[in-house]
Write an enzyme that holds these catalytic residues in place. Structure first.
Site, PDB file in Angstrom:
ATOM      1  N   GLU A  53       0.729  -1.271  -4.474  1.00  0.00           N
ATOM      2  CA  GLU A  53       1.950  -0.525  -4.213  1.00  0.00           C
ATOM      3  C   GLU A  53       3.041  -1.112  -5.111  1.00  0.00           C
ATOM      4  O   GLU A  53       3.371  -2.293  -4.995  1.00  0.00           O
ATOM      5  CB  GLU A  53       2.325  -0.677  -2.736  1.00  0.00           C
ATOM      6  CG  GLU A  53       3.519   0.119  -2.289  1.00  0.00           C
ATOM      7  CD  GLU A  53       3.859  -0.139  -0.821  1.00  0.00           C
ATOM      8  OE1 GLU A  53       5.048  -0.033  -0.482  1.00  0.00           O
ATOM      9  OE2 GLU A  53       2.945  -0.475  -0.029  1.00  0.00           O
ATOM     10  N   ASP A  67      14.505  -2.233   2.788  1.00  0.00           N
ATOM     11  CA  ASP A  67      14.039  -3.511   2.253  1.00  0.00           C
ATOM     12  C   ASP A  67      14.865  -4.686   2.763  1.00  0.00           C
ATOM     13  O   ASP A  67      16.092  -4.624   2.814  1.00  0.00           O
ATOM     14  CB  ASP A  67      14.093  -3.490   0.720  1.00  0.00           C
ATOM     15  CG  ASP A  67      13.168  -2.443   0.131  1.00  0.00           C
ATOM     16  OD1 ASP A  67      12.133  -2.177   0.749  1.00  0.00           O
ATOM     17  OD2 ASP A  67      13.498  -1.893  -0.940  1.00  0.00           O
ATOM     18  N   TYR A  83       1.416   5.368   6.794  1.00  0.00           N
ATOM     19  CA  TYR A  83       2.034   4.036   6.738  1.00  0.00           C
ATOM     20  C   TYR A  83       2.701   3.772   8.088  1.00  0.00           C
ATOM     21  O   TYR A  83       3.749   4.316   8.382  1.00  0.00           O
ATOM     22  CB  TYR A  83       3.066   4.014   5.611  1.00  0.00           C
ATOM     23  CG  TYR A  83       3.610   2.650   5.236  1.00  0.00           C
ATOM     24  CD1 TYR A  83       4.041   1.737   6.183  1.00  0.00           C
ATOM     25  CD2 TYR A  83       3.729   2.298   3.893  1.00  0.00           C
ATOM     26  CE1 TYR A  83       4.548   0.503   5.814  1.00  0.00           C
ATOM     27  CE2 TYR A  83       4.245   1.061   3.511  1.00  0.00           C
ATOM     28  CZ  TYR A  83       4.656   0.172   4.480  1.00  0.00           C
ATOM     29  OH  TYR A  83       5.172  -1.048   4.123  1.00  0.00           O
TER      30      TYR A  83
END
Length: 267
Positions: A50, A61, A175
């Site tokens: 990824e 993030d 995911y």
């Protein structure tokens, strides 16, 4: 015709193994090193790569990956340069490569042009954290036309209807975010992950991979018992950062990935 992601997950399932999905911030410390890392991590046991596309305002993030994005941007890393690196890598590896990027980067290039360029470079799938499936229309059509797998995220707080929607719209894998927070946080209760992944697998034809919070071989081993894939990001990026000045940086990171894959073999 099956793509690289499907072939990889099918092969692992037949061998009763789970996928190790390794995250790298493209361009950290530089794109030549990123290419070397991709090849080294494949040799160390990573099944899928990824690649993060650096962005100035990443909402999902944590600090480790934010700092990596800042380093990559300072190095002049751009989406087009990353696609050129993937093109280069495709001459040397057939490992599935996914881009994790924010929609602004796609919008700036244009959805159709981006999808065509990504497919031509050898990208297999896209994770766009700020684009949920019910708002993905502008990207979904050109991605489908290009043969790119759109992979959507599902949170622990998602409703049953949301699970069904994400399972229906995700291709390659789903995911599952193991915690409500940002990347780099500590792994949450594995029993909760098992419970939620179990509910998701009842409605998903695609494999389920778990990310966020997996930072040690022990974490990877636990998660691999309940999911089809384990995604490790911040722990890898942290090792790249701590060994930036070390000529043996790639070897250090590869050894860590090797330890993750070895731990996952004991299921």
């Amino acid at each position: 015709m099956k793509g690289r992601l499907e072939i990889t997950f099918d092969g692992l399932r037949k061998r009763r193994q789970k996928a190790l999905i390794a995250y790298l911030m493209a361009g950290d410390p530089g794109l030549p090193e990123t290419e070397q890392l991709v090849l080294a991590l494949e040799q160390a046991g990573a099944d899928v790569i990824e690649l993060g596309v650096p962005f100035s305002d990443p909402i999902a993030d944590g600090p480790v990956i934010q700092q990596a994005a800042e380093r990559a941007l300072r190095n002049g890393t751009s989406l087009r340069k990353i696609l050129a690196s993937v093109t280069s890598l495709r001459q040397r590896t057939n490992i599935p490569i996914i881009l994790m990027l924010y929609y602004n980067s796609i919008h700036a290039m244009g959805c159709e042009e981006f999808c065509r360029a990504a497919k031509a470079a050898g990208v297999d799938g896209l994770i766009v954290p700020d684009m949920p499936p019910d708002e993905a229309g502008p990207l979904k059509i050109p991605a489908d036309a290009a043969g790119l797998s759109l992979i959507f995220l599902l949170a622990p707080t998602s409703t049953a209807d949301r699970r069904k929607l994400v399972a229906k719209e995700s291709h390659g894998f789903v995911y599952y975010v193991s915690l409500t927070g940002i990347t780099g946080a500590k792994l949450s209760n594995v029993e909760d992950i098992q419970h939620n992944v179990g509910k998701l697998k009842k409605v998903s034809a695609a494999p389920v991979a778990v990310g966020f919070g997996v930072s040690t071989p022990e974490d990877a081993a636990q998660v691999s018992k309940v999911a089809d894939g384990v995604i490790v990001g911040s722990a890898i990026v942290k090792r790249i950062a701590s060994h930036q000045q070390d000529p043996a940086m790639i070897g250090h990171v590869a050894e860590f990935v090797r330890s993750l894959k070895a731990a996952m073999a004991v299921v």
